[in-house]
Write a protein that holds these residues in place. Structure first.
Motif, PDB file in Angstrom:
ATOM      1  N   VAL A   1       0.833  -1.209   0.000  1.00  0.00           N
ATOM      2  CA  VAL A   1       0.000   0.000   0.000  1.00  0.00           C
ATOM      3  C   VAL A   1       0.863   1.252   0.000  1.00  0.00           C
ATOM      4  O   VAL A   1       0.583   2.224  -0.719  1.00  0.00           O
ATOM      5  CB  VAL A   1      -0.962   0.000   1.210  1.00  0.00           C
ATOM      6  CG1 VAL A   1      -1.722   1.323   1.301  1.00  0.00           C
ATOM      7  CG2 VAL A   1      -1.946  -1.147   1.106  1.00  0.00           C
ATOM      8  N   LEU A   2       1.927   1.245   0.789  1.00  0.00           N
ATOM      9  CA  LEU A   2       2.799   2.426   0.842  1.00  0.00           C
ATOM     10  C   LEU A   2       3.561   2.620  -0.465  1.00  0.00           C
ATOM     11  O   LEU A   2       3.849   3.753  -0.862  1.00  0.00           O
ATOM     12  CB  LEU A   2       3.778   2.306   2.014  1.00  0.00           C
ATOM     13  CG  LEU A   2       3.146   2.343   3.409  1.00  0.00           C
ATOM     14  CD1 LEU A   2       4.217   2.232   4.480  1.00  0.00           C
ATOM     15  CD2 LEU A   2       2.320   3.608   3.609  1.00  0.00           C
ATOM     16  N   GLY A   3       3.882   1.520  -1.154  1.00  0.00           N
ATOM     17  CA  GLY A   3       4.520   1.640  -2.452  1.00  0.00           C
ATOM     18  C   GLY A   3       3.613   2.340  -3.457  1.00  0.00           C
ATOM     19  O   GLY A   3       4.053   3.237  -4.199  1.00  0.00           O
ATOM     20  N   VAL A   4       2.339   1.942  -3.465  1.00  0.00           N
ATOM     21  CA  VAL A   4       1.373   2.600  -4.344  1.00  0.00           C
ATOM     22  C   VAL A   4       1.185   4.060  -3.914  1.00  0.00           C
ATOM     23  O   VAL A   4       1.093   4.963  -4.756  1.00  0.00           O
ATOM     24  CB  VAL A   4       0.022   1.860  -4.323  1.00  0.00           C
ATOM     25  CG1 VAL A   4      -1.028   2.611  -5.149  1.00  0.00           C
ATOM     26  CG2 VAL A   4       0.188   0.443  -4.857  1.00  0.00           C
ATOM     27  N   SER A   5       1.142   4.292  -2.609  1.00  0.00           N
ATOM     28  CA  SER A   5       0.972   5.656  -2.095  1.00  0.00           C
ATOM     29  C   SER A   5       2.127   6.540  -2.520  1.00  0.00           C
ATOM     30  O   SER A   5       1.930   7.710  -2.882  1.00  0.00           O
ATOM     31  CB  SER A   5       0.870   5.646  -0.562  1.00  0.00           C
ATOM     32  OG  SER A   5      -0.257   4.930  -0.129  1.00  0.00           O
TER      33      SER A   5
END
Length: 230
Positions: free
Chosen positions: A23-27
């Protein structure tokens, strides 16, 4: 809300960590695409503010205390993608420098405080914003309501994680009753801090509040509507 090492078993912690990294990678990618020049320093200020306020505990009940989670507040100020990153950075610094939350549980803490608060909380904020008047008070009330609910949902997420891989020895029912009950009270404090902060920023720079973009805030009748950037 900070989960210590060993309270949730390794497989559950690793799974949560993998989801959090994804999720943080996409964020991070989304943030890079949408971030404007003025938003980079604002994101830093939001992270610093949340870090400072999280260090302050307020009494809740029965000798327990609570502190700001900040996911929804960050999302309203800078958007859910950047907001999730801001809170995650705060959680990493707290774990590494202050041992506030275990390193093995870092993924769990990011899931509960950053991701649930920023994304689920922001969805609730948008729903509340639609139902309330398009005034500054309406935006502030929507943020406060979403902040309260996001804290309760974070405690529910923790309860589900404990049900899957809890290693604390207490029953799931007992953990749920204690955790959710206390976090309802913590949520009230979160709602108050969120309302005061969002109201203060809206009063001086409404264009900096991501959650007010695209909304024509109704001003007093003599002045007419006020357009907010976006």
């Amino acid at each position: 809300m900070h989960i210590p090492d060993g309270f949730i078993d390794a497989p559950t912690s690793v799974a949560a960590g993998a989801v959090a990294v994804g999720v943080l990678g996409v964020s991070l990618r989304k943030s890079g695409e949408m971030m404007e020049d003025k938003e980079a320093p604002l994101a830093g200020l939001v992270a610093a503010f949340i870090f400072a306020v999280q260090m302050l505990n307020f009494p809740v009940a029965g000798g327990t205390s609570g502190h700001l989670l900040g996911g929804l507040l960050a999302a309203v100020l800078v958007g859910p993608w950047i907001g999730a990153l801001c809170v995650s950075v705060v959680l990493v610094v707290q774990a590494l420098l202050f041992a506030d939350g275990g390193l093995s549980a870092l993924g769990l803490n990011i899931m509960n405080m950053a991701i649930v608060g920023a994304f689920v909380g922001y969805g609730i904020f948008l729903l509340a914003r639609r139902l309330l008047p398009t005034t500054r008070g309406g935006i502030v009330t929507a943020a406060a309501a979403a902040a309260l609910v996001s804290v309760v949902l974070a405690s529910v997420a923790f309860t589900l994680e404990y049900a899957v891989g809890g290693a604390g020895g207490a029953s799931v029912g007992r953990v749920a009753a204690a955790t959710v009950g206390v976090h309802v009270l913590i949520g009230i404090g979160e709602a108050l801090i969120t309302a005061l902060t969002v109201s203060a920023v809206l009063a001086v720079r409404p264009d900096l509040v991501y959650g007010a973009r695209g909304v024509r805030l109704r001003a007093p009748a003599a002045r007419g509507p006020v357009a907010v950037g976006g």
